[in-house]
Design an enzyme around this catalytic site. Structure first.
Site, PDB file in Angstrom:
ATOM      1  N   LYS A 177       0.849  -1.196   0.000  1.00 25.37           N
ATOM      2  CA  LYS A 177       0.000   0.000   0.000  1.00 25.37           C
ATOM      3  C   LYS A 177       0.886   1.246   0.000  1.00 25.37           C
ATOM      4  O   LYS A 177       1.607   1.507   0.960  1.00 25.37           O
ATOM      5  CB  LYS A 177      -0.889   0.044   1.250  1.00 25.37           C
ATOM      6  CG  LYS A 177      -1.925   1.159   1.159  1.00 25.37           C
ATOM      7  CD  LYS A 177      -2.601   1.432   2.490  1.00 25.37           C
ATOM      8  CE  LYS A 177      -1.904   2.483   3.300  1.00 25.37           C
ATOM      9  NZ  LYS A 177      -1.804   3.804   2.667  1.00 25.37           N
ATOM     10  N   PRO A 178       0.814   2.043  -1.085  1.00 28.21           N
ATOM     11  CA  PRO A 178       1.546   3.308  -1.048  1.00 28.21           C
ATOM     12  C   PRO A 178       0.823   4.312  -0.167  1.00 28.21           C
ATOM     13  O   PRO A 178      -0.330   4.076   0.234  1.00 28.21           O
ATOM     14  CB  PRO A 178       1.518   3.768  -2.512  1.00 28.21           C
ATOM     15  CG  PRO A 178       0.349   3.077  -3.139  1.00 28.21           C
ATOM     16  CD  PRO A 178       0.082   1.828  -2.341  1.00 28.21           C
ATOM     17  N   GLU A 180      -1.372   7.503   0.618  1.00 29.82           N
ATOM     18  CA  GLU A 180      -2.490   8.069  -0.156  1.00 29.82           C
ATOM     19  C   GLU A 180      -2.121   9.371  -0.868  1.00 29.82           C
ATOM     20  O   GLU A 180      -2.724   9.715  -1.885  1.00 29.82           O
ATOM     21  CB  GLU A 180      -3.726   8.259   0.728  1.00 29.82           C
ATOM     22  CG  GLU A 180      -3.498   8.847   2.119  1.00 29.82           C
ATOM     23  CD  GLU A 180      -3.140   7.812   3.189  1.00 29.82           C
ATOM     24  OE1 GLU A 180      -2.220   6.994   2.955  1.00 29.82           O
ATOM     25  OE2 GLU A 180      -3.755   7.830   4.266  1.00 29.82           O
ATOM     26  N   GLY A 230       7.302   4.569   8.102  1.00 27.54           N
ATOM     27  CA  GLY A 230       6.364   5.664   8.326  1.00 27.54           C
ATOM     28  C   GLY A 230       6.562   6.271   9.689  1.00 27.54           C
ATOM     29  O   GLY A 230       7.658   6.223  10.257  1.00 27.54           O
ATOM     30  N   SER A 231       5.488   6.797  10.236  1.00 27.80           N
ATOM     31  CA  SER A 231       5.607   7.565  11.475  1.00 27.80           C
ATOM     32  C   SER A 231       5.496   6.670  12.716  1.00 27.80           C
ATOM     33  O   SER A 231       4.999   5.541  12.650  1.00 27.80           O
ATOM     34  CB  SER A 231       4.518   8.632  11.512  1.00 27.80           C
ATOM     35  OG  SER A 231       3.267   8.005  11.595  1.00 27.80           O
ATOM     36  N   GLU A 252      10.229   0.873  10.259  1.00 23.59           N
ATOM     37  CA  GLU A 252      11.231   1.928  10.087  1.00 23.59           C
ATOM     38  C   GLU A 252      10.514   3.232  10.346  1.00 23.59           C
ATOM     39  O   GLU A 252       9.788   3.732   9.499  1.00 23.59           O
ATOM     40  CB  GLU A 252      11.761   1.905   8.664  1.00 23.59           C
ATOM     41  CG  GLU A 252      12.147   0.503   8.266  1.00 23.59           C
ATOM     42  CD  GLU A 252      13.485   0.451   7.602  1.00 23.59           C
ATOM     43  OE1 GLU A 252      14.254   1.401   7.733  1.00 23.59           O
ATOM     44  OE2 GLU A 252      13.729  -0.558   6.948  1.00 23.59           O
ATOM     45  N   CYS A 286      14.139  10.520   6.815  1.00 27.20           N
ATOM     46  CA  CYS A 286      14.165  10.008   8.195  1.00 27.20           C
ATOM     47  C   CYS A 286      15.542  10.128   8.831  1.00 27.20           C
ATOM     48  O   CYS A 286      15.649  10.223  10.046  1.00 27.20           O
ATOM     49  CB  CYS A 286      13.689   8.564   8.213  1.00 27.20           C
ATOM     50  SG  CYS A 286      14.612   7.530   7.083  1.00 27.20           S
ATOM     51  N   GLU A 387      10.449  15.155  15.913  1.00 26.05           N
ATOM     52  CA  GLU A 387      10.886  15.127  14.519  1.00 26.05           C
ATOM     53  C   GLU A 387      10.114  16.188  13.733  1.00 26.05           C
ATOM     54  O   GLU A 387       8.893  16.140  13.643  1.00 26.05           O
ATOM     55  CB  GLU A 387      10.605  13.738  13.933  1.00 26.05           C
ATOM     56  CG  GLU A 387      11.111  13.582  12.520  1.00 26.05           C
ATOM     57  CD  GLU A 387      10.689  12.249  11.918  1.00 26.05           C
ATOM     58  OE1 GLU A 387       9.526  11.857  12.089  1.00 26.05           O
ATOM     59  OE2 GLU A 387      11.523  11.612  11.273  1.00 26.05           O
TER      60      GLU A 387
HETATM   61  P1  NAD Z   1       2.467   7.770   8.216  1.00 21.98           P
HETATM   62  O1  NAD Z   1       2.703   6.908   9.391  1.00 21.98           O
HETATM   63  O2  NAD Z   1       1.426   8.794   8.285  1.00 21.98           O
HETATM   64  O3  NAD Z   1       2.114   6.884   6.960  1.00 21.98           O
HETATM   65  C1  NAD Z   1       2.908   5.793   6.567  1.00 21.98           C
HETATM   66  C2  NAD Z   1       2.012   4.749   5.929  1.00 21.98           C
HETATM   67  O4  NAD Z   1       1.222   4.135   6.949  1.00 21.98           O
HETATM   68  C3  NAD Z   1       1.034   5.317   4.907  1.00 21.98           C
HETATM   69  O5  NAD Z   1       0.924   4.447   3.814  1.00 21.98           O
HETATM   70  C4  NAD Z   1      -0.250   5.377   5.691  1.00 21.98           C
HETATM   71  O6  NAD Z   1      -1.400   5.333   4.890  1.00 21.98           O
HETATM   72  C5  NAD Z   1      -0.119   4.123   6.540  1.00 21.98           C
HETATM   73  N1  NAD Z   1      -1.004   4.086   7.693  1.00 21.98           N
HETATM   74  C6  NAD Z   1      -1.460   5.122   8.442  1.00 21.98           C
HETATM   75  N2  NAD Z   1      -2.274   4.670   9.413  1.00 21.98           N
HETATM   76  C7  NAD Z   1      -2.334   3.330   9.294  1.00 21.98           C
HETATM   77  C8  NAD Z   1      -3.007   2.307  10.012  1.00 21.98           C
HETATM   78  N3  NAD Z   1      -3.794   2.558  11.054  1.00 21.98           N
HETATM   79  N4  NAD Z   1      -2.816   1.033   9.621  1.00 21.98           N
HETATM   80  C9  NAD Z   1      -2.011   0.742   8.588  1.00 21.98           C
HETATM   81  N5  NAD Z   1      -1.376   1.666   7.851  1.00 21.98           N
HETATM   82  C10 NAD Z   1      -1.519   2.957   8.202  1.00 21.98           C
HETATM   83  O7  NAD Z   1       3.885   8.400   7.876  1.00 21.98           O
HETATM   84  P2  NAD Z   1       4.228   9.472   6.729  1.00 21.98           P
HETATM   85  O8  NAD Z   1       3.713  10.784   7.176  1.00 21.98           O
HETATM   86  O9  NAD Z   1       3.858   8.948   5.415  1.00 21.98           O
HETATM   87  O10 NAD Z   1       5.814   9.450   6.723  1.00 21.98           O
HETATM   88  C11 NAD Z   1       6.572  10.278   7.479  1.00 21.98           C
HETATM   89  C12 NAD Z   1       7.228   9.483   8.590  1.00 21.98           C
HETATM   90  O11 NAD Z   1       7.908   8.356   8.050  1.00 21.98           O
HETATM   91  C13 NAD Z   1       8.268  10.284   9.302  1.00 21.98           C
HETATM   92  O12 NAD Z   1       8.121  10.116  10.689  1.00 21.98           O
HETATM   93  C14 NAD Z   1       9.571   9.675   8.835  1.00 21.98           C
HETATM   94  O13 NAD Z   1      10.639   9.799   9.701  1.00 21.98           O
HETATM   95  C15 NAD Z   1       9.194   8.269   8.614  1.00 21.98           C
HETATM   96  N6  NAD Z   1      10.124   7.647   7.693  1.00 21.98           N
HETATM   97  C16 NAD Z   1      10.981   6.714   8.202  1.00 21.98           C
HETATM   98  C17 NAD Z   1      11.918   6.128   7.386  1.00 21.98           C
HETATM   99  C18 NAD Z   1      12.857   5.105   7.941  1.00 21.98           C
HETATM  100  O14 NAD Z   1      13.418   4.369   7.172  1.00 21.98           O
HETATM  101  N7  NAD Z   1      13.057   5.021   9.233  1.00 21.98           N
HETATM  102  C19 NAD Z   1      11.981   6.446   6.042  1.00 21.98           C
HETATM  103  C20 NAD Z   1      11.078   7.381   5.547  1.00 21.98           C
HETATM  104  C21 NAD Z   1      10.145   7.963   6.393  1.00 21.98           C
END
Ligand code: NAD
Length: 496
Positions: A177-178, A180, A230-231, A252, A286, A387
């Site tokens: 899932k990419p 949105e 993600g976050s 990650e 990140c 962050e």
């Molecule tokens: P996010 O957590 O909002 O989203 C990441 C993904 O998770 C998205 O595809 C989103 O739709 C999905 N998601 C959200 N809620 C979910 C749920 N309840 N169940 C399943 N999937 C869900 O993060 P973001 O805003 O896209 O990315 C930014 C964050 O990602 C920053 O904190 C950054 O540091 C981190 N990041 C980490 C790395 C790493 O390798 N450590 C690399 C890139 C980004």
């Protein structure tokens, strides 16, 4: 025909393209604030069908020899190289990083497939001595099954490969899932998977929100591994959902990288490195330099040079090769960064540069934020702890290396840390005492394919890249093989 014609707007599952039943979403250009595509999103039912397709496809994919799987992966890599410019333009269009950076990202998108294809002859097992004659004990590395992969928006192309390439060589199938905000790069990759002859169901790309499609993936008992970048809040949610199925997770999450500059360092190198590591991808990386710690003797000099160098950065259209800093990815992210700066100023930080949206933005409705430098900060301030993920850098002085080390390690995050010095004892002390998964000495990222990308503390769990990352996508099976024709241990009497 323009390079960006024919953007895909459907989902890809079981080898077919179909319209998502979960409604549509406009993909917005961060550069102009205008809609660039309307993508249909998967319903929960379609997400479950994609998982079922991946489950059906997995045994046959795992039965192929690793070399056969690698051949398919090498075709994907070749197609990424063929379409590299189009893929890079799509990244710029939906995510907003400067084109030069997007070309670098897409280079990585292809390399992940070539790199993990090399493991075709390297996924090995072990044969152990048994306690009994006529017996062998094998430990095999075997696929997990269906991998659920969830990715963020900041590297919408390379992260597709970072998850899918190791999963494929290991013999797993994938539902990805990419984010949105940035689905177009993953959908473009789906076209290449199809063209490369990836068998139906081996890779499925489902678009949609975390709340609907993401939740369907992480709650499914048919998912053998959840790998997510993600976050932190999403990572915690995934861990708790995975607990219901005792599914392994690889997370990650965010970072708050300290960037330590010692007085003896090459200051020009340190300034340019600190700047690049803060402002690349508009600060949305990140492993970005999130807080710079400078030894007091060179602090004023460093700040002056850093501000001067930042003022010379070119902020503009990310499609322009001369641009250094593009827009933030979304209005929401822009407002989040604005709020961080407002609160830092309210806590007593001083603005050395920037601090707001530019007075004369490159476009009227893009998500621009001026590169910002904050001084007079304290380690306890929010701007030094949370962050920011934007073009905002707090710079703080320190006296001894021990003091810098204490500030650096005092963080909920533990992904990456930087040190600039030419003093070997300081380097060795930093290597030993910086409690971070990645330590960069006299250089910045990006991380390498053969490394291991892993965060300590709340920055993550598991990890990606290299042979250690591949382990995440494999599980072990122990086989006790008695070939002696006799029992290897005393048995109970047989009473028919
Ligand atoms: P996010 O957590 O909002 O989203 C990441 C993904 O998770 C998205 O595809 C989103 O739709 C999905 N998601 C959200 N809620 C979910 C749920 N309840 N169940 C399943 N999937 C869900 O993060 P973001 O805003 O896209 O990315 C930014 C964050 O990602 C920053 O904190 C950054 O540091 C981190 N990041 C980490 C790395 C790493 O390798 N450590 C690399 C890139 C980004």
């Amino acid at each position: 025909m323009s390079m960006l014609d024919r953007l895909e707007s459907r989902i890809f599952m079981d080898g077919h393209w179909m319209r998502g039943d979960g409604g549509t979403r406009m993909v917005i250009s961060p550069t102009t604030g205008e809609a660039i595509a309307e993508v249909s999103e998967a319903s929960v039912e379609q997400t479950l069908l994609a998982i079922a397709a991946a489950k059906r496809a997995q045994p046959a994919w795992a039965r192929k020899s690793p070399l056969e799987r690698a051949q398919v992966m090498k075709r994907v890599a070749a197609l990424v190289r063929r379409d590299a410019e189009r893929l890079a333009q799509i990244v710029v269009l939906e995510q907003g990083k400067p084109i030069n950076e997007a070309r670098g990202e897409v280079g990585g998108t292809g390399e992940f497939f070539d790199y993990f294809a090399e493991f075709a002859r390297r996924i090995e097992g072990e044969i152990l001595p048994s306690d009994f004659p006529g017996e062998q004990i094998w430990i095999q590395r075997v696929p997990i099954g269906v991998v659920g992969a969830i990715i963020p928006w900041n590297y919408p192309s390379a992260l597709v490969s970072r998850k899918i390439a190791p999963a494929m060589i290991a013999g797993n199938t994938v539902v990805l899932k990419p984010h949105e905000l940035t689905p177009l790069s993953a959908l473009e990759m789906a076209r290449l998977f199809e063209e490369a002859g990836v068998p139906a169901g081996v890779v499925n790309i489902v678009t949609g929100s975390g709340a609907r499609v993401g939740e369907a993936i992480i709650s499914s008992p048919d998912i053998g591994l959840i790998t997510m970048t993600g976050s932190l809040p999403t990572g915690k949610r995934i861990m708790s959902a995975a607990a219901a199925n005792v599914a392994p997770v690889s997370l990650e999450l965010g970072g708050k990288a300290p960037f330590i500059v010692m007085a003896d360092s090459d200051l020009d190198l340190a300034v340019r490195s600190a700047m690049t590591s803060r402002y690349m991808n508009c600060g949305q990386v990140c492993i970005c330099n999130e807080r710079t710690l400078v030894q007091r003797k060179v602090y004023d000099d460093f700040v002056e040079r850093f501000v001067g160098a930042t003022q010379a950065l070119r902020i503009g259209s990310p499609f322009d090769e001369a641009t250094d800093v593009g827009p933030k990815v979304s209005l929401e992210e822009l407002q989040k960064v604005e709020r961080y700066v407002e609160r830092a100023l309210a806590e007593g930080a001083q603005l050395a540069l920037g601090g707001s949206r530019p007075k004369e933005p490159p476009t009227p409705h893009g998500y621009w934020f001026s590169p910002t430098v904050l001084t007079d900060v304290h380690p306890s301030m929010e701007i030094m702890r949370k962050e920011v993920f934007g073009p905002v850098l707090p710079i703080i002085p320190f006296d001894s290396f021990g003091e810098a080390l204490a500030i650096a390690n005092d963080s909920q995050y533990g992904l990456s840390a930087y040190l600039f010095t030419n003093d070997m004892p300081t380097i060795m002390r930093a290597v030993a005492d910086l409690a971070f998964g990645e330590v960069y000495v006299n250089r910045i990222g990006p991380e390498s394919l053969q490394g291991f990308h892993v965060g300590y503390r709340e920055s993550g769990l598991g990890g990606d890249d290299g042979p250690h990352g591949l382990e995440t996508y494999l599980r072990k099976k122990t086989v006790y093989l008695n070939h002696s024709g006799k029992p290897t241990a005393p048995l109970m009497p047989y009473c028919a």
